[in-house]
Scaffold this motif. Structure first.
Motif, PDB file in Angstrom:
ATOM      1  N   LEU A 161       0.715  -1.232  -0.028  1.00 51.05           N
ATOM      2  CA  LEU A 161       0.008  -0.025   0.037  1.00 51.05           C
ATOM      3  C   LEU A 161       1.057   1.199  -0.119  1.00 51.05           C
ATOM      4  O   LEU A 161       0.490   2.298  -0.762  1.00 51.05           O
ATOM      5  N   SER A 163       3.383   1.936  -1.527  1.00 52.56           N
ATOM      6  CA  SER A 163       3.923   1.939  -2.962  1.00 52.56           C
ATOM      7  C   SER A 163       2.842   2.238  -3.865  1.00 52.56           C
ATOM      8  O   SER A 163       3.236   2.438  -5.189  1.00 52.56           O
ATOM      9  N   ARG A 165      -0.674   4.408  -5.556  1.00 49.62           N
ATOM     10  CA  ARG A 165      -1.461   5.707  -5.556  1.00 49.62           C
ATOM     11  C   ARG A 165      -2.592   5.468  -6.487  1.00 49.62           C
ATOM     12  O   ARG A 165      -2.567   5.014  -7.683  1.00 49.62           O
ATOM     13  N   SER A 169     -10.326   5.335  -3.005  1.00 48.84           N
ATOM     14  CA  SER A 169     -10.497   4.108  -2.128  1.00 48.84           C
ATOM     15  C   SER A 169     -11.797   4.154  -1.663  1.00 48.84           C
ATOM     16  O   SER A 169     -12.307   5.141  -1.358  1.00 48.84           O
ATOM     17  N   ALA A 199      -3.254   6.231   0.558  1.00 49.80           N
ATOM     18  CA  ALA A 199      -2.884   6.007  -0.740  1.00 49.80           C
ATOM     19  C   ALA A 199      -3.532   6.623  -2.164  1.00 49.80           C
ATOM     20  O   ALA A 199      -3.412   6.345  -3.199  1.00 49.80           O
TER      21      ALA A 199
END
Length: 253
Positions: A161, A163, A165, A169, A199
């Motif tokens: 998570l 790493s 984008r 969500s 993220a």
């Protein structure tokens, strides 16, 4: 009916149904709202209930987590309406994250079967359904699988998570309280929810009205971490006003 008899009856209703509404109690016992509030306060002081916006819930609801396999029948109609509204927020070409949960599972089932979505999820049932029934790119974040919710959690999930984008969500919750924020009984799931919120460019919370005013031990976000709340029309008016005052856009299903 004497006050003590009424309070015992209210406590029995809470134990039987898990939640009671103040307005319904006022009508049922033919008393004014202030009397109901006093009754609920007395019962809370005795440790028999927990007061929430618009009513009360059983005290064990603050500790017990219902297995995801048993959640599908709880507030089913409300969750289906919420899921339908949330699907309308998705644009073709988006990268999205879908949280584990019964409402988010209905949201996943309602997504168009064709298109160009990139979907990340920590929920194994959601990943399997989307892989079997859609053309979208589907990836899980990995990690330990919790038996209660079939959610992937812990280090591998958090590392993945960190790493990522995504555009949006779509997150579920066990409790949403204007003062306490968003909460869950399990710290490992709370950590993943916090990471998935971080993220995303936009965060959408899917929560039926029974979650509003409920608090659990592990707070994973303040309300201002959420951009849009999709809930149902059963939400208490005072809670709705308080949530909107915090700057959230609220969509009623």
């Amino acid at each position: 009916m004497f006050a003590e008899e009424r309070r015992n009856a209210i406590a029995d209703l809470v134990r039987e149904h898990g939640r009671v509404d103040s307005g319904d109690l006022s009508v049922r016992y033919d008393v004014n709202p202030e009397t109901v509030r006093r009754d609920l306060q007395v019962l809370q002081d005795r440790g028999l209930i927990h007061r929430v916006y618009g009513g009360a819930v059983a005290t064990d609801r603050l500790m017990r987590e219902v297995a995801v396999a048993n959640r599908g029948t709880l507030m089913r109609a409300e969750k289906e309406r919420i899921a339908t509204v949330a699907v309308g927020l998705v644009r073709d070409g988006d990268a999205i994250f879908i949280d584990a949960g019964s409402t988010t599972a209905l949201f996943a089932e309602g997504l168009p079967t064709t298109g160009h979505l990139t979907i990340f999820t920590n929920a194994l049932p959601i990943a399997m359904h989307l892989s079997d029934h859609t053309d979208h790119t589907v990836q899980t974040v990995g990690g330990r699988v919790r038996g209660t919710t079939y959610a992937e959690v812990d280090g591998w999930a958090l590392e993945r998570l960190a790493s990522l984008r995504v555009d949006t969500s779509f997150v579920g919750t066990n409790g949403i309280d204007p003062s306490w924020g968003l909460s869950t009984p399990d710290p490992s799931e709370g950590a993943v929810k916090r990471a998935m919120l971080a993220a995303a460019t936009q965060n959408v919370l899917l929560a039926d009205h029974s979650k509003v005013g409920v608090s659990h031990a592990c707070r994973y976000a303040e309300l201002d971490a959420i951009d849009v709340l999709v809930t149902d029309e059963g939400i208490d008016a005072r809670a709705l006003s308080s949530i909107r005052d915090r700057g959230l856009e609220v969509l009623l299903a």
